[in-house]
Design an enzyme around this catalytic site. Sequence first.
Site, PDB file in Angstrom:
ATOM      1  N   ASP A  41       0.829  -1.011   0.053  1.00 26.87           N
ATOM      2  CA  ASP A  41      -0.094   0.142   0.186  1.00 26.87           C
ATOM      3  C   ASP A  41       0.832   1.263   0.114  1.00 26.87           C
ATOM      4  O   ASP A  41       1.757   1.238   0.771  1.00 26.87           O
ATOM      5  CB  ASP A  41      -0.906   0.049   1.324  1.00 26.87           C
ATOM      6  CG  ASP A  41      -1.915   1.295   1.215  1.00 26.87           C
ATOM      7  OD1 ASP A  41      -2.584   1.221   0.307  1.00 26.87           O
ATOM      8  OD2 ASP A  41      -1.711   1.914   2.185  1.00 26.87           O
ATOM      9  N   GLU A  88       1.243  -0.469  -5.133  1.00 28.98           N
ATOM     10  CA  GLU A  88       0.319   0.605  -5.188  1.00 28.98           C
ATOM     11  C   GLU A  88       0.700   1.880  -5.744  1.00 28.98           C
ATOM     12  O   GLU A  88       1.342   2.489  -4.670  1.00 28.98           O
ATOM     13  CB  GLU A  88      -0.638   0.720  -4.172  1.00 28.98           C
ATOM     14  CG  GLU A  88      -2.111   1.518  -4.702  1.00 28.98           C
ATOM     15  CD  GLU A  88      -2.408   2.619  -3.413  1.00 28.98           C
ATOM     16  OE1 GLU A  88      -3.326   3.239  -3.810  1.00 28.98           O
ATOM     17  OE2 GLU A  88      -1.644   2.718  -2.316  1.00 28.98           O
TER      18      GLU A  88
HETATM   19  C1  GLC Z   1      -4.019   3.374  -0.474  1.00 31.42           C
HETATM   20  C2  GLC Z   1      -5.520   3.173  -0.186  1.00 31.42           C
HETATM   21  C3  GLC Z   1      -6.146   4.078   0.144  1.00 31.42           C
HETATM   22  C4  GLC Z   1      -5.869   4.467   1.520  1.00 31.42           C
HETATM   23  C5  GLC Z   1      -4.485   5.019   1.481  1.00 31.42           C
HETATM   24  C6  GLC Z   1      -3.722   5.262   2.838  1.00 31.42           C
HETATM   25  O1  GLC Z   1      -3.825   4.544  -1.211  1.00 31.42           O
HETATM   26  O2  GLC Z   1      -5.750   2.486  -1.656  1.00 31.42           O
HETATM   27  O3  GLC Z   1      -7.763   3.703   0.178  1.00 31.42           O
HETATM   28  O4  GLC Z   1      -6.529   5.598   2.165  1.00 31.42           O
HETATM   29  O5  GLC Z   1      -3.622   4.040   0.783  1.00 31.42           O
HETATM   30  O6  GLC Z   1      -3.327   3.800   3.239  1.00 31.42           O
END
Ligand code: GLC
Length: 647
Positions: free
Chosen positions: A292, A334
């Site tokens: 993440d 991500e």
């Molecule tokens: C990522 C997730 C999102 C979250 C962020 C903080 O971008 O997809 O939903 O708010 O991380 O952890």
Amino acid sequence: MRKAETKNGNSLAAGKKVLKNSQTGDMAAASAKNQIEMDCYMERFHRHSDELRWLYMELYDNGSMFAELCENMRSFYRERGEDLKALDQSREKRPDWYKQNDMLGMMFYIDNFAGNMKGVEEKLEYLETCNVNYIHLMPFLDTPKGRSDGGYAVSDFRRVQEKLGTMEDLESLTAACHKKNINVCMDFVMNHTSEDHEWARRARQGEGEYMSRYFFFDNYDIPAQYERTVPQVFPTTAPGNFTWLPDIGHYVMTTFYPYQWDLNYKNPRVFNEMMYHFLFLANRGIDIVRIDAVPYIWKELNTQCRNLPKVHTIVRLMRLISEIVCPGILLLGEVVMEPEKVVPYFGTVEKPECHMLYNVTTMATTWHTVATRDVGLLKKQLDIVNSLPKEYLFLNYLRCHDDIGWGLDYNTLKMGGIEERPHKKYLNDYFQGYIDGSCSRGELYNADPVTGDARFCGTTASMCGIEKAGFEQDEEGMERAIRKDLMLHAYMFMQSGIPVLYSGDEIGQVNDYSYKEDMDKAADSRYIHRGAMNWELAKRVKDSSTIEGKIFMGLNQLEQIRRQECVFVSQADTWTIETWDPGVLCIGRYYNGEKLIGLFNFCELDRTAWIDEEDGDYTDLISGKRMKAKGVDIPAYGYYYLKKDKE
Ligand code: GLC
């Protein structure tokens, strides 16, 4: 009698001996097996240890922490289940196992989808009917109620949220999935912890050891310096990058929500402990680890604190650690950034980092194309992706749990007279349904009054017009909306990489406005597209007269074709073809002597695609019709998969 006794006695003794022999035999076999396994571990370790040590020392220059890391890696390997070790080995032998044309993902919140983990286990058959063999379980680790950011504020990396189940349930679910050849993906939220995490609680009590795991400041001088260069993630719902903690008279760095405290990876204790959590979770049977918010994990003053070189060192270290301990797992990064920032997270072919990345710019550009009915920018974006090495695998999607940020190639748009700010406004107006001809429904997200920037939330179905047509009982509008929805999926499946469906999209689920009544969610419009799966509607998937049936069956057909046709493997050549019509996109795929041409009409009018592919006959795999791939008439929101006949 005596004889018998003796005989019996003898046979008893002999039996014991046999037992003992077989036990020693078992033990010997087990120890030989352990030895083989350990040899296999050591072989992997030696293959990577120089680089691992080199990078670790470059980052931390701390030999004893490195030794501790290695010791723990070995323990996690020992603890790893036999089945998982076997899976690792078979995947090592087939390194392209995840690049085949059968890969299809679906992401969902466990509670929305099936209540809890046990519920998900009971729904595996449904997932099979969706042709899904990869599920992304949205965050399920412990998180404080009301301060969870949809589970992305983890308070305990080794505990499942009580309402969702237990670690044992997770293991049972992953094992059940593996029996059905379904891969399981989970989030590893490594940029921050919840303020309720034990480290944060102890830091808050002033324990220096734990304060050093975060970024604490007793005055605003340094935070002010950071604020000069660090952009904001949630400018409206959580402005600023620091939070004042009056109880201890300190600021703490909080890039996301104030209750998500950024971890300080300059501290090797943080890195080591987080790697132990990562390996612990991998050992529960996870196949794909979604890292993440990965660009944010390293911070430096006077920078944007995004995509810094040391982030790549950390990701590469993670990759090496997993290659040694659990080589069967995949890292999914991500990285919601512009393409030139995304691609480096693949690393190089010799020193790879993530196995897969989200095709985020393509996703945003897709919706731009829906709103403008002009495929020009999308074609350019696809050309960029298609020119990358085939080792780079993208995860394609139309919608996910997050908002759509309008991260488009504005330099190119500018050449056509389109400016960033008014265009973002146009897109947001269009998708809210404020513009004539728009049938979309949805809401803004984090509208920033200063920059005028805003992102957008809504489900695929609502953005395609299914919500509006349903509400207005407009049958023709509904047919059009369903066709648009299916056309977008057909196009998404044609892209190079792995497609991932957002749960609910397979039955055309529309926006859910009930989040506004929940105090914990009301401020975050992303919940509009995080509604619970409607199983009542899902009952209709086999009825072709229903909306659900039309979408489900339409998708099912595409999924079957994708599985049958080898051109859908990730190694296939993929390119775009000029159609001389701004509304029609054409994508070609070629693999092993087979060729497929995909045509997608992004506009509400019937069109002709002036493609001029070489002579020969084609069959449209959707309708079964024989066609020529020249001057193809294509109805509004229509799509073709034209397969070239073998000569
Ligand atoms: C990522 C997730 C999102 C979250 C962020 C903080 O971008 O997809 O939903 O708010 O991380 O952890």
